[in-house]
Write a protein that holds these residues in place. Structure first.
Motif, short mmCIF file in Angstrom:
data_model
loop_
_atom_site.label_atom_id
_atom_site.label_comp_id
_atom_site.label_asym_id
_atom_site.label_seq_id
_atom_site.Cartn_x
_atom_site.Cartn_y
_atom_site.Cartn_z
N MET A 248 61.70 55.21 35.72
CA MET A 248 63.05 54.69 35.99
C MET A 248 63.44 53.53 35.06
SD MET A 248 63.31 54.67 40.09
CE MET A 248 64.94 53.91 40.00
N ALA A 249 64.77 53.42 34.80
CA ALA A 249 65.26 52.35 33.93
C ALA A 249 65.41 51.04 34.70
CB ALA A 249 66.60 52.75 33.33
N GLY A 250 65.83 51.12 35.96
CA GLY A 250 66.03 49.89 36.72
C GLY A 250 66.55 50.16 38.11
N ALA A 251 66.74 49.09 38.87
CA ALA A 251 67.27 49.21 40.23
C ALA A 251 67.99 47.93 40.59
CB ALA A 251 66.12 49.47 41.23
N ALA A 252 68.87 48.04 41.58
CA ALA A 252 69.59 46.86 42.07
C ALA A 252 69.65 46.96 43.59
CB ALA A 252 70.99 46.80 41.46
N LEU A 253 69.14 45.96 44.26
CA LEU A 253 68.97 46.02 45.72
C LEU A 253 69.60 44.80 46.39
CD1 LEU A 253 65.15 46.83 45.76
CD2 LEU A 253 67.02 48.48 45.83
#
Ligand code: NAD
Ligand code: MLT
Length: 306
Positions: A248-253
């Motif tokens: 995965m490239a990234g996440a925002a939570l």
């Protein structure tokens, strides 16, 4: 009659209750025995997501008529226990929907353009221009998991920014998805595999708990995951691993299985994971809306109105 408020809500709601003649007690620190003592003579209890309204609370609160939730999610309230004790649970389902949708869009851009990371380094005196190559949302596919009130508002906003929309939601029709310019996909894995960005907008239910684990995250090759719905839907350790060492490239939570998020959470060690402390509904307008809607419902219930 006494209305106990154990999570901060906007003054507009508190004033409305006082003007209606109720004694309003605010106690934002109450926990354990203190909460049980405070609720013992309450006729109504108002919470956000910070108070665990469990069986013991209903046992202690013999005069309780209603629990008002100044927001959407009722996963911090034991609905079965409320029903057993004949207590109404009423949320405020509309007032913070736009705030949550806007926060989701902000998190998509924060993640895809590395805004928090670059901001932190510039504030530390570092001009890291060449370290950050972002992702455009234009012409990318957005997978929306749950096309309810918030999901629909997110769909409208990101459709207008040039994204193709696919949806996984077992409870809506193809026609409903099409109204938002989205294609309904009846298999979660297929929806994830088709998406560059995935955004979650389901309630936390037994059915959605840990719905996104390591196998599902593998399907998000070079993709981003945004969760402004509820913690517990995504396996946090698996997500940290999938972004740090996986595809995965990234996440925002914005939401977490345990809130406040623990200092030793693996999410905090991964630079490509952007986090906010459950701010989705934290706008002036949203907080005023939900406080007023909740006060309306409490007043109605205490007056035996529908
Ligand atoms: P909603 O009830 O209007 O919509 C939920 C949607 O999820 C529905 O369309 C439903 O069919 C769908 N759904 C249910 N089970 C599903 C499953 N297994 N798979 C896929 N879809 C499923 O809810 P909403 O008002 O849109 O809120 C969505 C979420 O956002 C909730 O968890 C709510 O608590 C959360 N929320 C968070 C914030 C915040 O501050 N971060 C603010 C507002 C709402
Ligand atoms: C909600 O479900 O409405 C959100 O958790 C917003 C909140 O009360 O913080």
């Amino acid at each position: 009659m006494k209305v106990l408020v154990t999570d901060p809500i906007d003054d507009a709601g508190l004033d409305q209750l006082r003007e209606a003649g109720y004694e309003v007690e605010t106690n934002y620190e109450a926990d354990g025995e203190e909460l049980l003592a405070a609720v013992a003579d309450a006729n109504a209890l108002i919470v956000r997501s910070g108070t665990d309204v469990n069986e013991a609370v209903f046992e202690a609160a013999e005069d309780l008529v209603i629990v008002g939730r100044a927001g959407i999610g009722v996963d911090n309230i034991d609905i079965e226990a409320a029903t057993d004790h004949g207590v109404i649970v009423a949320n405020a389902p509309e007032g913070n929907v736009r705030a949550a949708a806007e926060h989701t869009v902000a998190m998509a851009f924060a993640g895809a353009r590395w805004i928090p990371q670059a901001h932190t380094r510039l504030k530390d005196g570092e001009w890291a221009k060449s370290d950050y190559l972002g992702y455009e949302v234009n012409n990318k596919t957005l997978g929306i998991i749950g096309l309810g009130r918030v999901g629909q508002e997110v769909a409208k906003r990101l459709d207008s920014l040039g994204m193709d929309l696919v949806v996984f939601d077992p409870y809506i029709s193809e026609e409903r998805a099409a109204q938002f310019g989205a294609e309904l996909i009846d298999d979660l894995d297929e929806c994830l595999a088709a998406s560059d960005f995935v955004t979650i907008h389901t309630p936390l239910l037994p059915e959605t708990e840990n719905m996104i684990g390591s196998e599902e995250l593998e399907l998000l090759d070079d993709g981003f995951l945004i969760n402004c719905a509820r913690g517990g839907i995504v396996d946090e350790a698996a997500l940290a691993e999938a972004v740090d060492n996986g595809p995965m490239a990234g996440a925002a939570l914005d939401v977490f299985a345990e809130e406040p998020l623990a200092d030793d959470s693996p999410l905090l060690d991964v630079d490509e994971i952007v986090v906010t402390p459950h701010l989705g509904a934290s706008t002036e307008a949203a907080q005023e809306n939900v406080a007023v809607d909740t006060a309306d419902q409490v007043i109605a219930a205490l007056n035996d109105q529908p």
